[in-house]
Motif scaffolding. Structure first.
Motif, short mmCIF file in Angstrom:
data_model
loop_
_atom_site.label_atom_id
_atom_site.label_comp_id
_atom_site.label_asym_id
_atom_site.label_seq_id
_atom_site.Cartn_x
_atom_site.Cartn_y
_atom_site.Cartn_z
N GLU A 123 32.38 36.72 48.93
CA GLU A 123 33.45 36.91 48.17
C GLU A 123 34.16 35.65 47.53
OE1 GLU A 123 36.77 40.09 49.14
OE2 GLU A 123 37.78 38.15 49.78
N SER A 126 35.81 36.58 43.33
CA SER A 126 36.48 37.96 43.09
C SER A 126 36.22 38.75 44.38
CB SER A 126 35.66 38.67 41.95
OG SER A 126 34.41 38.82 42.15
N PRO A 127 37.46 39.64 44.61
CA PRO A 127 37.39 40.53 45.79
C PRO A 127 36.37 41.43 45.97
CG PRO A 127 39.18 41.20 44.24
CD PRO A 127 38.26 40.11 43.63
N SER A 160 40.20 43.72 49.69
CA SER A 160 39.45 42.40 49.75
C SER A 160 38.86 42.06 51.10
CB SER A 160 40.48 41.38 49.03
OG SER A 160 39.81 39.92 49.44
N LYS A 166 39.64 39.32 52.35
CA LYS A 166 40.78 38.72 52.94
C LYS A 166 41.76 39.50 53.71
CE LYS A 166 40.44 35.25 49.30
NZ LYS A 166 40.99 34.76 48.11
N GLU A 167 41.68 40.66 53.20
CA GLU A 167 42.76 41.81 54.09
C GLU A 167 42.00 41.79 55.62
OE1 GLU A 167 45.54 42.94 53.33
OE2 GLU A 167 45.32 42.02 51.35
#
Length: 163
Positions: A123, A128-129, A146, A148-149
Motif C-alpha cells: 500500500e 494508494s489504499p 485501507s 492503515k485502518e
C-alpha cells in the motif's frame, strides 16, 4: 505524558450478497481459493483474492508445513504472487475468508500482524489504499478501506531513514 487513542473505521456487510457485485465476485474467488488451501495441521483454511488495477485477480491460500515457521498465510501468498507476476500493478482490493474443519467460523477473521505489515508495504509503495474485505465462513463481511485502518502505526521504509 499524553494519551494517544487510535480508532479504525470498518464497514460491516451482513453477507457476501450485500457486497457490490465486483467485491462479491472477489470474495467468492477467495472462498474457492480457501477450499484449495493446504492446512493439514491447523485444519484452518484461508483464501485470498486480490483485485488489480487492470481487472486481473490473483489468488492465494495458506500453505502449512510440518516445520511450522515455514508455512505462509494466504494474504502473503497472494500479494507476493502479484508482486512477482504483475510488477508495478496497483492492488485495488483484497478479499479474505477463513474456515475451520473443526468449528464454524462465525466472526470475520482479519489478517495476522505479519500479513498486515506485508500488505502495508505494498500500500505504501503504490501510494494508494488497498480495500480489505474479510470474513469467516459464516459471518458478516468487514471492510477496511485501507490497510492503515488495520495497522495504524505502520512501520515503513521512512522509519529506516534518518529524516
Amino acid at each position: 505524558m499524553k494519551k494517544l487513542t487510535l480508532t479504525a473505521d470498518i464497514t460491516v456487510y451482513p453477507d457476501i450478497e450485500s457486497l457490490p457485485d465486483a467485491m462479491g465476485d472477489l470474495m467468492r474467488g477467495a472462498v474457492t481459493a480457501r477450499e484449495k488451501a493446504y492446512a493439514p495441521y491447523s485444519k484452518f483454511k484461508v483464501g485470498a483474492a486480490l483485485l488489480l488495477e487492470d481487472g486481473s485477480v490473483v489468488y492465494g491460500n495458506n500453505q502449512e508445513n510440518a516445520a511450522f515457521p515455514s508455512g505462509l498465510c494466504a494474504e502473503r501468498v497472494a500479494v507476493f504472487h502479484a508482486g512477482a507476476t504483475h510488477p508495478g500493478k496497483t492492488i485495488k482490493a483484497l478479499a479474505i475468508t477463513a474456515a475451520s474443519e473443526l468449528r464454524a467460523v462465525t466472526e470475520a477473521i482479519a489478517p495476522c500482524g505479519g500479513c498486515r505489515q506485508a500488505l502495508a508495504e505494498y500500500e505504501y509503495r503504490q501510494n494508494s489504499p488497498i480495500a480489505v474485505y474479510f470474513m469467516g465462513d459464516r459471518s458478516e463481511v468487514y471492510l477496511a478501506a485501507s490497510v492503515k485502518e488495520l495497522l495504524p502505526l505502520v512501520f515503513t521504509k521512512d522509519d529506516l531513514l534518518n529524516k
